[in-house]
Write a protein that holds these residues in place. Structure first.
Motif, short mmCIF file in Angstrom:
data_model
loop_
_atom_site.label_atom_id
_atom_site.label_comp_id
_atom_site.label_asym_id
_atom_site.label_seq_id
_atom_site.Cartn_x
_atom_site.Cartn_y
_atom_site.Cartn_z
N ARG A 114 0.91 -1.20 -0.09
CA ARG A 114 -0.17 -0.19 -0.10
C ARG A 114 1.04 1.12 0.06
NH1 ARG A 114 0.54 -1.37 4.86
NH2 ARG A 114 0.91 0.64 7.01
N SER A 115 0.31 2.80 -0.20
CA SER A 115 0.87 4.22 -0.30
C SER A 115 2.11 2.93 1.09
CB SER A 115 -0.12 4.73 -1.47
OG SER A 115 0.06 5.62 -0.25
N GLY A 116 3.00 3.88 0.81
CA GLY A 116 3.56 4.79 2.19
C GLY A 116 4.79 3.52 2.87
N VAL A 117 4.50 2.65 1.99
CA VAL A 117 5.53 1.02 2.07
C VAL A 117 6.01 0.02 1.38
CG1 VAL A 117 4.67 0.88 4.71
CG2 VAL A 117 3.54 -0.76 3.15
N ARG A 118 4.59 0.70 0.16
CA ARG A 118 5.16 -0.33 -1.32
C ARG A 118 6.84 0.15 -1.91
NH1 ARG A 118 2.08 4.31 -3.89
NH2 ARG A 118 0.60 2.79 -3.49
N PRO A 142 16.37 0.57 13.81
CA PRO A 142 17.43 -0.61 13.31
C PRO A 142 17.88 -0.34 11.82
CG PRO A 142 14.87 -0.16 13.64
CD PRO A 142 15.19 1.05 14.55
N VAL A 143 17.39 0.85 11.50
CA VAL A 143 17.61 0.55 9.68
C VAL A 143 19.23 1.57 10.22
CG1 VAL A 143 17.50 1.82 7.70
CG2 VAL A 143 15.59 1.19 8.99
N ALA A 195 13.78 -3.50 12.09
CA ALA A 195 12.98 -2.42 11.47
C ALA A 195 11.82 -3.08 10.50
CB ALA A 195 13.70 -2.59 9.97
N VAL A 196 11.11 -4.44 10.65
CA VAL A 196 9.61 -4.29 10.51
C VAL A 196 8.65 -3.91 11.04
CG1 VAL A 196 8.09 -6.18 10.11
CG2 VAL A 196 10.27 -6.43 9.21
N ASN A 197 9.49 -3.76 12.43
CA ASN A 197 8.52 -3.31 13.78
C ASN A 197 8.24 -1.97 13.74
OD1 ASN A 197 7.37 -3.87 16.26
ND2 ASN A 197 9.13 -2.34 16.82
N HIS A 198 9.29 -1.43 12.82
CA HIS A 198 9.60 0.28 13.16
C HIS A 198 8.58 0.58 12.15
CE1 HIS A 198 12.02 2.13 15.70
NE2 HIS A 198 12.37 0.97 15.71
N VAL A 199 8.68 -0.43 10.42
CA VAL A 199 7.61 -0.21 9.31
C VAL A 199 6.15 0.31 9.34
CG1 VAL A 199 7.78 0.05 6.84
CG2 VAL A 199 10.27 -0.12 8.12
N VAL A 247 15.54 2.35 3.10
CA VAL A 247 14.56 1.37 3.77
C VAL A 247 14.16 3.39 4.46
CG1 VAL A 247 13.40 0.90 5.71
CG2 VAL A 247 14.38 -0.53 3.86
N ALA A 248 15.42 4.04 4.68
CA ALA A 248 14.42 4.60 5.37
C ALA A 248 13.88 5.78 4.26
CB ALA A 248 15.68 5.79 6.68
#
Length: 446
Positions: A258-262, A327-328, A375-379, A437-438
């Motif tokens: 979705r928008s924001g994480v694609r 974490p990133v 990083a998954v926990n943050h994204v 990723v950031a």
């Protein structure tokens, strides 16, 4: 009203005071962390045992194992992990964390038993593939469980603490390879891999609480609140619950784009690919690579023990640093330092200095991958994390397939020392992927 201020019961006696909910600290969730730590300990032991006994297996003429076949078999277990990890997110949202986790433990224990009784490379490879199915399902569940139960703003440290068990298991596997394999044969080490079914599975089935988010999604609101209160957690909101039903499970996968994480999603996959190529490539081939670089058999196997010891120290360092700086950023720096360590290992240094470089490389190598998980926990939001974790670990398993296979190809061609340059390149690519990723998440949110 009683003199103490406690409401009186209808019979005139003071009612028992209602206990206050626990505060959400590491201490309040320690039982959950300990159970997940035990499960991942056996995961690390099972993964590392192959590399620890591989020199003995190659020297066993009755098995008929060649370096090329050994590399292929190392990839079979990681291919099984890929399948297990990709299915985990959907299965746990549907069946719950605990039953899928217990099943995973039983499956990889059965795979270890199959390896112990195998009569040739094909049967042994089938056993490793079966073990991979269980191992692939275990890690995403334990990671998402720990992140859900972790105290606020301590998810990275909790993830690092969890992953120390992986390297403790790797050290035990190396110790078994150094002691049991020469005395009782390499098969005895795989028989030790049946212990998780005897020790961990009953404890997990009896003591591990179910995810409050999964309970809420299933309509078991009272149970979800009871678990959250018992461990001092905030009660889950409807937005935290994973969607149910086939349509909901498909929606969880589509939410990764979705928008924001694609753009962050494929970058996390690439970083996980590089990290797991390093983890499994090094755990499988480090002893043999060091052996062909001129070190003795005992020293070469001992390097695997040392690099996992460095991995344990690195988890504490990375976890605390990532909770402060993110974490990133930590993962990107750790990948760069891993590349530098791999290049140094390609040079024949004095033995004492080599042990130091191996230990330092372990500090960076393993926790670089762990911080990808953090990083998954943050994204991703809570409702999407289990699915996201399953796909990050699952797609990353392709790197775990490539690493052992590539090491086998280089060994078969007499070019094992080139593996150090290959691993350094993977570290540089991983640093670039996780660093972007950031940028991707900032652009997506903007």
């Amino acid at each position: 009203m009683s003199p103490t201020g406690t409401p009186a019961s209808p019979t005139g006696t003071s009612a028992a005071p209602v206990p206050l909910p626990a505060r959400h600290t590491f201490r309040s969730v320690a039982p959950v962390l300990a159970l997940c730590w035990l499960a991942v300990f056996f995961d690390g032991m099972d993964v590392s045992v192959y590399g620890a006994v591989l020199p003995h297996m190659l020297d066993d003429p009755s098995l008929g194992l060649t370096p090329a076949a050994a590399g292929a078999i190392g990839s079979w277990v990681t291919f099984g992990m890929l399948i297990g990890a990709l299915g985990t997110g959907t299965l746990t949202d549907w069946l719950g964390h605990r039953p899928v986790l217990v099943t995973s433990v039983l499956v990889f224990s059965a795979g270890s038993a199959a390896c112990a009784v195998s009569g040739g490379p094909a049967a042994f490879g089938a056993g490793r593939f079966l073990a991979g199915l269980g191992l692939g399902g275990l890690m995403p569940i334990c990671l998402s469980t720990v992140m859900e139960f972790a105290p606020p703003r301590r998810a990275a440290l909790a993830t690092g603490l969890l992953m120390t068990s992986y390297h403790a298991g790797g050290m035990v596997a190396t110790g078994l390879g150094l002691t049991l394999a020469p005395a009782l044969g390499w098969r005895s080490v795989f028989w030790a891999g049946v212990l998780p079914a005897v020790i961990a599975a009953p404890l997990l089935l009896r003591l591990l609480p179910e995810s409050p988010g999964v309970l809420l999604a299933k309509g078991r609101t009272a149970e979800a609140h009871a678990v959250a209160d018992r461990y001092g957690m905030a009660r889950p909101a409807p937005a935290d619950a994973p969607p149910q039903g086939a349509k909901g499970r498909l929606g969880s996968v589509l939410a990764l784009f979705r928008s924001g994480v694609r753009w962050a999603t494929p970058l996390l996959w690439l970083a996980s690919f590089c990290g797991l190529l390093l983890v499994y490539g090094v755990n499988t081939w480090l002893p043999q690579m060091m052996r062909t670089s001129g070190y003795g058999l005992t020293s070469s196997v001992s390097f695997l023990l040392v690099i996992n010891a460095g991995g344990i120290a690195g988890m504490f360092l990375a976890g605390r640093t990532a909770d402060r700086f993110g974490p990133v950023a930590v993962s990107a720096l750790w990948f760069l330092l891993t590349a530098a360590g791999a290049l140094l290992l390609g040079r024949h240094l004095p033995l004492g200095l080599t042990y130091v470089v191996v230990a330092l490389t372990g500090i960076w190598l393993f926790s670089a991958q762990t911080m990808v998980y953090a990083a998954v926990n943050h994204v991703f939001p809570p409702a999407d994390r289990t699915t996201a974790m399953g796909w990050v670990t699952g797609i990353g398993r392709t790197g775990a397939v490539v690493g052992p296979w590539l090491g086998g190809v280089l060994a078969a061609g007499g070019n094992s020392r080139l593996g150090f340059a290959v691993f350094a390149s993977a570290g540089l690519l991983g640093a670039a992927a996780i660093g972007l990723v950031a940028v991707a998440t900032r652009r997506g949110r903007g």
